[in-house]
Write an enzyme that holds these catalytic residues in place. Structure first.
Site, PDB file in Angstrom:
ATOM      1  N   HIS A 124      -9.231   3.861  -1.051  1.00  0.00           N
ATOM      2  CA  HIS A 124      -7.852   3.364  -0.936  1.00  0.00           C
ATOM      3  C   HIS A 124      -7.525   2.419  -2.101  1.00  0.00           C
ATOM      4  CE1 HIS A 124      -4.110   2.084   0.662  1.00  0.00           C
ATOM      5  NE2 HIS A 124      -4.520   1.126   1.487  1.00  0.00           N
TER       6      HIS A 124
ATOM      7  N   CYS B  70       0.825  -1.224   0.000  1.00  0.00           N
ATOM      8  CA  CYS B  70       0.000   0.000   0.000  1.00  0.00           C
ATOM      9  C   CYS B  70       0.855   1.267   0.000  1.00  0.00           C
ATOM     10  CB  CYS B  70      -0.919   0.014   1.207  1.00  0.00           C
ATOM     11  SG  CYS B  70      -1.917  -1.467   1.353  1.00  0.00           S
TER      12      CYS B  70
END
Ligand code: COA
Length: 386
Positions: free
Chosen positions: A334, A83
């Site tokens: 996200h 991420c």
């Protein structure tokens, strides 16, 4: 080392983008950044993307995207750190320009996560945990962060309400962000009573699964002063990058993010700044507990005080340390590889005074923090408007 500035930013509306492919959403954000910078050519490109092979069956992404962008046979590199892929791409672009290797560098991030079903997306994300010691035994990221949340609650008295207040604040900010995936107002009760995902974390404690992209254009500061006529110039003043064990069980303390602490120390040192000099921050709130722990790890609040700082309103838009004015991962969404680049989109908008209804009053110096997995990697960058 040359000083580096941002001269262009671009993003698209995030969410479930069924009628667009990965390349469409990337090119849209990248062209917005090129248009914003008013430049004719780019010398190199870095793309943050965590798992395009697992989400859409596409590897060899950097060549594909530069081809579709139509900017010729420039050198392009895909960057991966789970991420934190976007944040790491920002750092690679910074090193490239600062070293003198290239002048005008496009740094983008992209992930298209909704083309697979929820279970496949969860498995793809879990590949960023320790696959032998964590994922194999069935724990996924909500479960990993639930362990961290429980430890923080037991040791520091952080409450269920504190977690909910993070989500409420970020959704309030996201309501003012036209690019956000979830533009809805939440109450503490709604968050605290939403469906249980991994106790104590509930549905509304989690960042969602998102399709989206973002891009920025970097160049040497001296060049930015000559070519950037329409915007205030934003300088990248500090960069830090550190790693930690991926597996939680190898860490001495579940409530501390060592990679973020170390990356922040490096960035503060490079910029000759400290936490008290920062006016606002975009941080990696993949779960509500992460924003609390990160705010402590960056030195904004004493260890254990992150939850109570949210309760006092200190991290809201009008607080003394606004965190995630964009709505954060929680409300904005996200799309993992794009997140670190989108954080830069937000701080540059704020520092230029272009953030519309969510514009902060005193936006001179900002921090971005982007994290891979449960903190196996962290990137911290510091930004100043000239
Ligand atoms: N925040 C707010 N709403 C959410 C949401 C979120 N995080 N996730 C889903 N929703 C909404 C959906 O829009 C849907 O609403 P609708 O019924 O009105 O259409 C509803 O909740 C159910 O959505 P669904 O997609 O079926 O949920 P899910 O159970 O498959 O997934 C999570 C929910 C929390 C498990 C999933 O979003 C998730 O895994 N998040 C974490 C992602 C992650 O780990 N990222 C990496 C971090 S390190």
């Amino acid at each position: 080392m040359r000083d580096v500035a941002i001269i262009g930013i671009g993003i698209n509306k995030w969410g479930e983008l069924w009628n667009k492919s990965l390349r469409d959403i990337y090119v849209e954000a990248a062209l917005n950044a090129i248009d914003d910078a008013k430049i004719e050519k780019i010398d190199a490109m870095y793309v943050g993307s965590m798992a395009p092979g697992l989400f859409v069956g596409q590897e060899h992404l950097s060549s594909l995207l530069s081809d579709y962008l139509g900017h010729g046979p420039i050198p392009t590199t895909r960057v991966e750190s789970a991420c934190a892929s976007g944040g790491l791409a920002i750092r690679q672009g910074f090193i490239d320009v600062a070293s003198g290797m290239n002048d005008i560098v496009l740094v983008g991030g992209v992930e298209k996560m909704n083309d697979v079903d929820g279970a496949t997306a969860t498995d793809a994300l879990a590949s960023a945990s320790d696959s032998e010691w964590e994922a194999f035994h069935g724990i996924t990221f909500p479960g990993i962060y639930a362990l961290m949340a429980r430890a923080h609650m037991m040791r520091y008295g952080t409450t269920r309400t504190h977690l909910s207040q993070v989500a409420v604040k970020n959704h309030e900010n996201g309501l003012l962000n036209p690019h956000a995936q979830f533009q809805m107002k939440l109450t503490v009760d709604q968050v605290s009573n939403s469906a249980k995902v991994a106790d104590p974390l509930r549905l509304l404690d989690c960042s969602p699964v998102t399709d989206g992209a973002a891009a920025v254009i970097m160049c040497p500061l001296d060049m930015a002063k000559k070519i950037s006529k329409n915007h205030a110039i934003v300088k990248l003043s500090g960069s830090g990058h550190a790693t930690d064990s991926i597996a939680l069980h190898s860490r001495a303390d579940l409530t501390t993010l060592n990679s973020t602490i170390l990356a922040a120390q490096q960035a503060y040192k490079m910029a000759k700044l400290g936490p008290k000099d920062i006016n606002f921050a975009e941080v990696h709130d993949c779960f509500t507990i992460s924003e609390i722990i990160i705010s402590e790890s960056l030195g904004f609040f004493e260890k254990g005080e992150g939850g109570r700082a949210v309760e006092r309103g200190e991290t809201s838009l009008s607080g003394k340390m606004p965190i995630n004015p964009s709505g954060g991962l929680k409300s904005k969404g996200h799309p993992v590889g794009a997140t670190g680049v989108a954080q830069v989109y937000e701080v540059v908008s704020q520092l230029r005074g272009d953030a519309g209804k969510r514009q902060l009053k005193n936006a001179k110096r900002a921090l971005t923090q982007n994290m891979g997995g449960s903190g196996g990697s962290s990137l911290v960058h510091l930004w100043e408007v000239l």
